[in-house]
Design a protein around this motif. Sequence first.
Motif, mmCIF file in Angstrom:
data_model
loop_
_atom_site.group_PDB
_atom_site.id
_atom_site.type_symbol
_atom_site.label_atom_id
_atom_site.label_comp_id
_atom_site.label_asym_id
_atom_site.label_seq_id
_atom_site.Cartn_x
_atom_site.Cartn_y
_atom_site.Cartn_z
ATOM 1 N N PRO A 105 -12.584 -25.743 -13.002
ATOM 2 C CA PRO A 105 -13.455 -24.797 -13.710
ATOM 3 C C PRO A 105 -13.102 -24.711 -15.195
ATOM 4 C CG PRO A 105 -12.718 -23.863 -11.626
ATOM 5 C CD PRO A 105 -11.955 -25.135 -11.819
ATOM 6 N N LEU A 106 -14.101 -24.507 -16.018
ATOM 7 C CA LEU A 106 -13.876 -24.404 -17.454
ATOM 8 C C LEU A 106 -13.100 -23.126 -17.777
ATOM 9 C CD1 LEU A 106 -17.390 -25.541 -18.727
ATOM 10 C CD2 LEU A 106 -15.237 -26.797 -18.966
ATOM 11 N N ASP A 110 -17.861 -16.241 -18.688
ATOM 12 C CA ASP A 110 -19.299 -16.405 -18.512
ATOM 13 C C ASP A 110 -20.019 -16.082 -19.830
ATOM 14 O OD1 ASP A 110 -18.469 -16.716 -15.931
ATOM 15 O OD2 ASP A 110 -19.637 -15.056 -15.091
ATOM 16 N N LEU A 134 -19.668 -29.761 -12.620
ATOM 17 C CA LEU A 134 -19.398 -29.586 -14.037
ATOM 18 C C LEU A 134 -20.596 -28.976 -14.750
ATOM 19 C CD1 LEU A 134 -17.886 -29.934 -16.684
ATOM 20 C CD2 LEU A 134 -18.531 -32.359 -16.669
ATOM 21 N N THR A 136 -22.874 -27.137 -13.485
ATOM 22 C CA THR A 136 -22.938 -25.737 -13.053
ATOM 23 C C THR A 136 -21.989 -24.884 -13.890
ATOM 24 O OG1 THR A 136 -23.561 -26.331 -10.793
ATOM 25 C CG2 THR A 136 -22.576 -24.157 -11.115
ATOM 26 N N GLU A 137 -20.796 -25.416 -14.187
ATOM 27 C CA GLU A 137 -19.846 -24.707 -15.043
ATOM 28 C C GLU A 137 -20.383 -24.584 -16.475
ATOM 29 O OE1 GLU A 137 -16.283 -23.327 -14.832
ATOM 30 O OE2 GLU A 137 -17.686 -22.807 -13.243
ATOM 31 N N ARG A 140 -22.708 -21.826 -16.535
ATOM 32 C CA ARG A 140 -22.017 -20.527 -16.435
ATOM 33 C C ARG A 140 -21.523 -20.045 -17.792
ATOM 34 N NH1 ARG A 140 -16.968 -18.829 -16.451
ATOM 35 N NH2 ARG A 140 -16.041 -20.930 -16.362
#
Length: 219
Positions: A105-106, A110, A134, A136-137, A140
């Motif tokens: 996850p980054l 958010d 990725l 999706t992250e 986010r």
Amino acid sequence: MTERELAATQREHWEQTYGEHPAMYGEEPSEPAVHAARVFRSARARQVLELGAGHGRDALYFAREGFTVQATDFSPVGLKRLRETANAQGVSGRVTTAVHDVREPLPLADGSVDAVFAHMLLCMALSTEEIHALVTEVRRVLRPGGVFVYTVRHTGDVHYGAGTGHGDDIWEHGGFAVHFFSHDLVDGLADGWQLQEVHPFEEGDLPRRLWRVTQALPR
């Protein structure tokens, strides 16, 4: 070779390459970065996240253009060079770095950035599942209306199908493993986004054949 083994091998290969060739891509920004800066400015972006920044030619360009930049890469060697150059160019106050593997996850909250840039990062030795995770992250951490510009080598590239195949459209040639993108993969990654452009271009001596993809989140 398992996905984990391939990832470890590629990390070692890039770390060695960055160490042995500190100016392998030169000092000038890539053409996709110049395009991205125009897009980001039009979208009134201020904070830019670059994924796979390497030695930082594009991250440093964004900083010189007035953006605040968070540059990530899985290579400490590359990011060390980036910080040194940022100091030399007088833009260290606008650049931060973080060692990060995009399979994780980054390290951002958010909705904390205005724009994301990734030049040939998504077409590294990542599985289709990892690429979707990725993006999706990226979604986010982007604010509503945020813009994502990325480039990838595609299945029309001369190296597609050449060298050692690892499945999932990943082919290794000259020590570098590449996930070659299809139109279906690009379209799938744009689901729920506003897909603004898929621009074909060429880069390098082969030349490499790539797509420059621009997509934005709805406001």
